[in-house]
Structures are given as C-alpha cells and as structure tokens.
Motif scaffolding. Sequence first.
Motif, PDB file in Angstrom:
ATOM      1  N   PRO A 192       0.955  -1.276  -0.088  1.00  0.00           N
ATOM      2  CA  PRO A 192      -0.172   0.044  -0.101  1.00  0.00           C
ATOM      3  C   PRO A 192       0.891   1.345   0.057  1.00  0.00           C
ATOM      4  O   PRO A 192       1.903   1.423   0.354  1.00  0.00           O
ATOM      5  CB  PRO A 192      -0.772  -0.045   1.245  1.00  0.00           C
ATOM      6  CG  PRO A 192      -0.445  -1.271   1.950  1.00  0.00           C
ATOM      7  CD  PRO A 192       0.738  -1.874   1.219  1.00  0.00           C
ATOM      8  N   GLU A 223      -2.545   6.743  -1.883  1.00  0.00           N
ATOM      9  CA  GLU A 223      -3.179   5.481  -2.295  1.00  0.00           C
ATOM     10  C   GLU A 223      -4.401   5.898  -2.925  1.00  0.00           C
ATOM     11  O   GLU A 223      -5.405   6.543  -2.398  1.00  0.00           O
ATOM     12  CB  GLU A 223      -3.714   4.457  -1.002  1.00  0.00           C
ATOM     13  CG  GLU A 223      -4.039   3.087  -1.417  1.00  0.00           C
ATOM     14  CD  GLU A 223      -2.941   2.407  -2.222  1.00  0.00           C
ATOM     15  OE1 GLU A 223      -3.149   2.304  -3.620  1.00  0.00           O
ATOM     16  OE2 GLU A 223      -1.960   1.757  -1.889  1.00  0.00           O
ATOM     17  N   ASP A 224      -4.579   5.522  -4.247  1.00  0.00           N
ATOM     18  CA  ASP A 224      -5.951   5.697  -4.856  1.00  0.00           C
ATOM     19  C   ASP A 224      -6.604   4.340  -5.482  1.00  0.00           C
ATOM     20  O   ASP A 224      -7.568   4.362  -6.055  1.00  0.00           O
ATOM     21  CB  ASP A 224      -5.431   6.497  -6.228  1.00  0.00           C
ATOM     22  CG  ASP A 224      -5.096   7.833  -6.060  1.00  0.00           C
ATOM     23  OD1 ASP A 224      -5.988   8.397  -5.113  1.00  0.00           O
ATOM     24  OD2 ASP A 224      -4.024   8.439  -6.404  1.00  0.00           O
ATOM     25  N   ARG A 225      -5.836   3.482  -5.168  1.00  0.00           N
ATOM     26  CA  ARG A 225      -6.378   1.968  -5.646  1.00  0.00           C
ATOM     27  C   ARG A 225      -7.448   1.536  -4.779  1.00  0.00           C
ATOM     28  O   ARG A 225      -7.293   1.630  -3.647  1.00  0.00           O
ATOM     29  CB  ARG A 225      -5.168   1.045  -5.573  1.00  0.00           C
ATOM     30  CG  ARG A 225      -4.241   1.440  -6.735  1.00  0.00           C
ATOM     31  CD  ARG A 225      -2.951   0.323  -6.669  1.00  0.00           C
ATOM     32  NE  ARG A 225      -2.279   0.469  -5.440  1.00  0.00           N
ATOM     33  CZ  ARG A 225      -1.186  -0.131  -5.223  1.00  0.00           C
ATOM     34  NH1 ARG A 225      -0.661  -0.813  -6.138  1.00  0.00           N
ATOM     35  NH2 ARG A 225      -0.539   0.056  -4.278  1.00  0.00           N
ATOM     36  N   ASP A 226      -8.528   1.018  -5.254  1.00  0.00           N
ATOM     37  CA  ASP A 226      -9.623   0.389  -4.313  1.00  0.00           C
ATOM     38  C   ASP A 226      -9.339  -0.999  -3.949  1.00  0.00           C
ATOM     39  O   ASP A 226      -9.682  -1.088  -2.680  1.00  0.00           O
ATOM     40  CB  ASP A 226     -10.810   0.278  -5.097  1.00  0.00           C
ATOM     41  CG  ASP A 226     -11.967   1.630  -4.983  1.00  0.00           C
ATOM     42  OD1 ASP A 226     -11.513   2.322  -3.735  1.00  0.00           O
ATOM     43  OD2 ASP A 226     -12.446   1.936  -5.633  1.00  0.00           O
ATOM     44  N   ALA A 227      -8.699  -1.591  -4.676  1.00  0.00           N
ATOM     45  CA  ALA A 227      -7.868  -2.963  -4.142  1.00  0.00           C
ATOM     46  C   ALA A 227      -6.654  -3.167  -4.805  1.00  0.00           C
ATOM     47  O   ALA A 227      -6.262  -2.538  -5.589  1.00  0.00           O
ATOM     48  CB  ALA A 227      -8.931  -4.010  -4.777  1.00  0.00           C
ATOM     49  N   LEU A 228      -5.929  -3.835  -3.893  1.00  0.00           N
ATOM     50  CA  LEU A 228      -4.555  -4.153  -4.249  1.00  0.00           C
ATOM     51  C   LEU A 228      -4.273  -5.076  -4.964  1.00  0.00           C
ATOM     52  O   LEU A 228      -5.073  -6.162  -4.977  1.00  0.00           O
ATOM     53  CB  LEU A 228      -3.556  -4.318  -2.869  1.00  0.00           C
ATOM     54  CG  LEU A 228      -3.887  -3.093  -1.846  1.00  0.00           C
ATOM     55  CD1 LEU A 228      -3.105  -3.643  -0.480  1.00  0.00           C
ATOM     56  CD2 LEU A 228      -2.943  -2.255  -2.244  1.00  0.00           C
ATOM     57  N   PRO A 229      -3.454  -5.035  -6.014  1.00  0.00           N
ATOM     58  CA  PRO A 229      -3.223  -6.112  -6.838  1.00  0.00           C
ATOM     59  C   PRO A 229      -2.721  -7.361  -6.036  1.00  0.00           C
ATOM     60  O   PRO A 229      -1.744  -6.971  -5.452  1.00  0.00           O
ATOM     61  CB  PRO A 229      -2.192  -5.720  -7.851  1.00  0.00           C
ATOM     62  CG  PRO A 229      -1.711  -4.353  -7.194  1.00  0.00           C
ATOM     63  CD  PRO A 229      -2.609  -3.863  -6.337  1.00  0.00           C
ATOM     64  N   GLN A 231      -0.294  -9.846   2.794  1.00  0.00           N
ATOM     65  CA  GLN A 231      -1.167  -8.663   3.615  1.00  0.00           C
ATOM     66  C   GLN A 231      -2.178  -7.923   2.269  1.00  0.00           C
ATOM     67  O   GLN A 231      -3.126  -7.660   2.922  1.00  0.00           O
ATOM     68  CB  GLN A 231       0.013  -7.455   3.993  1.00  0.00           C
ATOM     69  CG  GLN A 231      -0.573  -6.168   4.009  1.00  0.00           C
ATOM     70  CD  GLN A 231       0.397  -5.378   4.884  1.00  0.00           C
ATOM     71  OE1 GLN A 231       0.881  -5.352   5.707  1.00  0.00           O
ATOM     72  NE2 GLN A 231       1.017  -4.210   3.936  1.00  0.00           N
ATOM     73  N   ALA A 232      -1.634  -7.904   1.358  1.00  0.00           N
ATOM     74  CA  ALA A 232      -2.563  -7.430   0.243  1.00  0.00           C
ATOM     75  C   ALA A 232      -3.808  -8.196  -0.036  1.00  0.00           C
ATOM     76  O   ALA A 232      -4.786  -7.597  -0.025  1.00  0.00           O
ATOM     77  CB  ALA A 232      -1.900  -7.277  -1.310  1.00  0.00           C
ATOM     78  N   ASN A 278      -7.572  -6.532   1.134  1.00  0.00           N
ATOM     79  CA  ASN A 278      -8.567  -6.621   0.130  1.00  0.00           C
ATOM     80  C   ASN A 278      -9.766  -7.314   0.776  1.00  0.00           C
ATOM     81  O   ASN A 278     -10.977  -6.760   0.512  1.00  0.00           O
ATOM     82  CB  ASN A 278      -8.094  -7.142  -1.116  1.00  0.00           C
ATOM     83  CG  ASN A 278      -7.226  -6.347  -2.020  1.00  0.00           C
ATOM     84  OD1 ASN A 278      -7.100  -5.278  -1.812  1.00  0.00           O
ATOM     85  ND2 ASN A 278      -6.408  -7.238  -2.978  1.00  0.00           N
ATOM     86  N   LYS A 291     -11.508  -5.142   3.241  1.00  0.00           N
ATOM     87  CA  LYS A 291     -12.193  -3.989   2.627  1.00  0.00           C
ATOM     88  C   LYS A 291     -13.654  -4.458   2.128  1.00  0.00           C
ATOM     89  O   LYS A 291     -14.695  -3.894   2.102  1.00  0.00           O
ATOM     90  CB  LYS A 291     -11.264  -3.359   1.618  1.00  0.00           C
ATOM     91  CG  LYS A 291     -11.622  -1.974   1.477  1.00  0.00           C
ATOM     92  CD  LYS A 291     -10.303  -1.369   0.679  1.00  0.00           C
ATOM     93  CE  LYS A 291     -10.783   0.148   0.508  1.00  0.00           C
ATOM     94  NZ  LYS A 291      -9.446   0.981   0.022  1.00  0.00           N
ATOM     95  N   PRO A 302       0.820   3.558   5.757  1.00  0.00           N
ATOM     96  CA  PRO A 302       0.249   3.462   4.363  1.00  0.00           C
ATOM     97  C   PRO A 302      -0.877   2.424   4.276  1.00  0.00           C
ATOM     98  O   PRO A 302      -2.049   2.505   3.954  1.00  0.00           O
ATOM     99  CB  PRO A 302       1.392   2.615   3.472  1.00  0.00           C
ATOM    100  CG  PRO A 302       2.536   3.169   4.130  1.00  0.00           C
ATOM    101  CD  PRO A 302       2.218   3.255   5.681  1.00  0.00           C
ATOM    102  N   VAL A 303      -0.936   1.020   5.334  1.00  0.00           N
ATOM    103  CA  VAL A 303      -1.975   0.482   5.528  1.00  0.00           C
ATOM    104  C   VAL A 303      -3.310   1.121   5.986  1.00  0.00           C
ATOM    105  O   VAL A 303      -4.679   0.985   5.733  1.00  0.00           O
ATOM    106  CB  VAL A 303      -1.657  -0.649   6.295  1.00  0.00           C
ATOM    107  CG1 VAL A 303      -2.771  -1.596   6.925  1.00  0.00           C
ATOM    108  CG2 VAL A 303      -0.677  -1.695   5.742  1.00  0.00           C
ATOM    109  N   PHE A 357      -4.776   3.115   3.468  1.00  0.00           N
ATOM    110  CA  PHE A 357      -5.723   2.075   2.442  1.00  0.00           C
ATOM    111  C   PHE A 357      -7.056   1.894   3.203  1.00  0.00           C
ATOM    112  O   PHE A 357      -8.137   1.640   2.468  1.00  0.00           O
ATOM    113  CB  PHE A 357      -4.862   1.110   2.184  1.00  0.00           C
ATOM    114  CG  PHE A 357      -5.512  -0.003   1.120  1.00  0.00           C
ATOM    115  CD1 PHE A 357      -5.715   0.286  -0.085  1.00  0.00           C
ATOM    116  CD2 PHE A 357      -5.810  -1.108   1.529  1.00  0.00           C
ATOM    117  CE1 PHE A 357      -6.359  -0.490  -1.005  1.00  0.00           C
ATOM    118  CE2 PHE A 357      -6.590  -2.053   0.865  1.00  0.00           C
ATOM    119  CZ  PHE A 357      -6.799  -1.777  -0.369  1.00  0.00           C
ATOM    120  N   ARG A 382      -1.482  12.124   2.655  1.00  0.00           N
ATOM    121  CA  ARG A 382      -1.122  12.486   1.192  1.00  0.00           C
ATOM    122  C   ARG A 382      -0.588  13.651   1.028  1.00  0.00           C
ATOM    123  O   ARG A 382       0.562  13.631   0.320  1.00  0.00           O
ATOM    124  CB  ARG A 382      -2.456  12.888   0.176  1.00  0.00           C
ATOM    125  CG  ARG A 382      -3.124  11.656  -0.182  1.00  0.00           C
ATOM    126  CD  ARG A 382      -4.631  11.865  -0.693  1.00  0.00           C
ATOM    127  NE  ARG A 382      -5.551  10.733  -0.833  1.00  0.00           N
ATOM    128  CZ  ARG A 382      -5.513  10.137  -1.953  1.00  0.00           C
ATOM    129  NH1 ARG A 382      -4.767  10.572  -3.012  1.00  0.00           N
ATOM    130  NH2 ARG A 382      -5.981   9.052  -2.303  1.00  0.00           N
TER     131      ARG A 382
END
Lengths: 276, 246
Positions: free
Chosen positions: A256, A260-266, B172-173, B177, B180, B198-199, B202, B225
Amino acid sequence: MAMLELENLRVSFPSAEGPVDVVKGISLSLGRERLGIVGESGSGKSLTGRAILKLINRPGIMRADRLEFEGIDLLSRSERQMRHLRGARLSMVMQDPKFSLHPVMRVGDQIAEALRCHERLRRRDVKARVIAMLEKVRINDPEAVARLYPHQISGGMGQRVMIAMMLIPKPDLLIADEPTSALDVSVQATVLDLIDSLVTDNGMGLMLISHDLHLVARYCDRILVMNAGEVVEECAAGQLLQATHPYTQGLLAAVPQMVEDRDALPVIDRSRWSGT
Amino acid sequence: MNALALEGVSIAYGHTQVVHDVSFSVASGESFALVGESGSGKSTVLKAIAALATGWSGSIEVAGKPRSREHDRQFARQCQMVFQDPYGSLHPRKSIDTILAEPLQVHGLGNRNSRILDMLDAVGLDKRYRFRFPHQLSGGQRQRVAIARALMLEPSIMLLDEPTSALDVSVQAEILNLLKRLRVEQNLTYLMVSHNLPVVGFMCERMAVMQYGRIVEICDTTALRTGEFASEYTKELYEASGGAGC
C-alpha cells in the motif's frame, strides 16, 4: 576479489513424496558491499542465509558446488572448524530478539560470551569492550543495561543488543535475517541506520534478508529477488522500480502506498509460478 | 449514530496506568484507526472495549449502550476482535470446522453447516480446508480463519489488532482486500490498530495518533497524502514511514 563465493546451492528436506528442494541452485558472489535478498516467506531466503553459515540442521541437507569465504573452503570444514569462523568472521543477526536471546542470562554476560569465545582477554578488558559496544549501538546508560535480563528491555533495545553481540568480535560479513520485522517503523529506521553505519565504518559485507522491498532498496546496493527457491531477478537497488520480472512487479504493487488511489491492491497470481 | 464512543477512558494494568483520558467516537459504518508505536497503549484500548482489560474508568459505549466490565453475550453478537498473530490466536488442536462452530454453539445458533460453508466462501477459503488443523494452513489462510471466526456471529463492529503485521506484503494485500470487501458487503464498522501508515491510509477514513497512552491527534487519513499534521509526533512518525515518497 569477492569475499564470498557461492555456486549452485541446494537445500532439501525429506517429505513423504521424497526430498523437496527448498533452495534450488543459487549462485552468488558478495564483495564488501550491501546485498539485499527479498522474497515471500517460503521462498528460501532465510535458508540461503543459514546455509552460508552451514547452519542447516538435520533432516535438512545442503549441497553446493562451491562455498568459499575469503579463500576458505567452507564445505570441507568440520563442525568444529566452523565454530571458529562463526561469530568471529561470519555473523548472523536473527529475526526476533524475544526468542534469540538467552532468557535467564544478563545482557552484558551474553555479549561478553560472544567475545570470550573468540579472544582471550582480561575480565576488565572484556567489560570495557562490552560497554563500548553497547554505547556504539546507541544504548543510553550501557552499564545499567548490561545488568538487565532480556525480558526487562524493549524489542528495539533487544535487537540492538543482538547487533552488539554479533558485531563485537568484528566479523567481515554480517548476515541480517529480517533484523527489523519485529520492530516498529520508528525503531526500524534507527536499527537499520545503525547497521548501515557500522557496516560502512568497518568495511564489512552485509547481506540483508527481508520481505520488505522498499526497506531493502533503501539500505542495499544490490538486490536479489527470490521466489520458490530460485533467484528470479537481480538488480541494482536504484533500479528496483524498473524491475522487469512479473513476480518482482507483483511484490512491488502489493505494497500500500502513502498516497493511495487504488480500491483494491493487486494480488500475486500464485498459479503462474511453481512452489510457495 | 455512533457505533463506538469512548469518553475520558483511562486504563491501568494493576497499579500501572497505561492509557490516559482517551476520547473518540466511531460512526456506524466508519473505519477508524489507532496509530502509534508499540507501548503507546493502542492495543490496550481495544482490549478494554473487548473486556480483556478490565481496569478502566470513564465511559465506553457500544452501539449506544454503556459497556459493562464483564463478558457479555449480547456484546459478543455485536462486536468481535481479530488478533495480530494468526499463529497464536487459533487453537492448535481444533479443526477449522470446530473453531468456526464454537461461537455458534455458545450462542445456540442453528444451521451450523450452511453457515460455516457460507463463511468459508466469504473469506475466500476453499471447502477442503474445513476439516484441517491450523498448522496445516499458511499464515494468510490462518488469518482468514480468524476473520471468519469473528464474523460467525454477524457482528456489526470489528476490532482489528494489527491484522496483517505478521504477514508478508503479498499476503497482506490479500487480507486487506478481503477486509475491505467484507466491510462493504456486510456493512461493518472497523476499529483498527496499526503502526503501518500506508495500510491505515488504504483501509481507514480517520485515525487517532497515540503516544505514551494519550491521543495526540485525530485527523482524516487524507492528511497522509500531504503530510500536513497538527502535532510534531505525527510528523515524525510520518517521516519515519518514508513520507509521501514511500
């Protein structure tokens, strides 16, 4: 000349379906530089570090075509001869101070033990060296800290004690296996800056093993990316963002960002690679 | 309406006071983070809400009702916790099926078979893992089980104590996800503890920064930001995390 030469290292463990190769033929050479090894858990990065010290315990088996450290052939060395090298010339900082320090031995005694194993010194000199080393790893009031037990000190302090212990015999190569993953961000930076300054000042070689790409990029000169026991990419630290292998790109994208602009992380599509 | 409201909460372990006069509220459906270094008391606040730390004073309200100091069945239906270490928070000798069935048993809920299958599906675990034991799963899969267990009683509030700090970045990603997506699907309120900015950026909309057991700042995570924070400590923490360039 390279300080460490490693050719075609394999580490395997037996399983019900026959031996499983966890490290599949890794070759690397390391000078007096800072090398980062990155990968997910299970990629074999820690085992590579341990194999260099010949610390793979049974039932694990390690094989290599060549493993030389400053012209010494480590493969033919007996366990007894290895003990003279470990700590004194090749050193390893482990992941978690909670489990790697002796719980019922005073911090100062543990550091002194590392020194006494390799050098014959008078008791007074040992004590002076221990205090000086604790000062070097930026511990306030080293005299008092040397008398404490591991449970009485914080994680960041414990990690600094471990670093002190590893550096006091003045090794040529330091292998740091996730030295900061048990620590907070703010302490992380202090510990890594410390390792960095000690490495540069003493002209040591450093092998930093971590799963954090950005951290490795910040503290190393060269990076190896490992996946399923193989090196998939090698690049200079500055060029990490231009990495070409899809696995490295996947790892980079999964972190992340502060902005952060992404809705989901790849997410890395594991079916595209074998293993893990 | 506020899902959680804390007013002047101080928490002590024995004679040592670790959290001093903490007040914040989390709106229903919001995702709120507590940020700080280890030892700043952020996990202790979660423990007090979950009645795992009982030595608190002040007022804690959960969904408009004052929180009692004892274990409370009704509370458990509303609010559940996910712990940091998936290696330590699952019973090693109970199968995934037993672990997920336990909350249903305690609360006398029926239809267990289909509930467990639905939940495994919701957290992205294959059916074949149902009768395995925790040691047969990877860290990420275990954390999925821990999240599934917390969701079995269909709570509206989730307390997340560093849910991904023991995991690799790639895993973690996946978990972030998942959290969320579940929040949107089940309309959950999150109170998350983390030291990873950062987490937090997100996952959450607002965050409270803690130091030495006090809240030094409450702000929107959009501030991450720009790095414009009111307190010096938050700025330091932000810089240590690599700032906006990270």
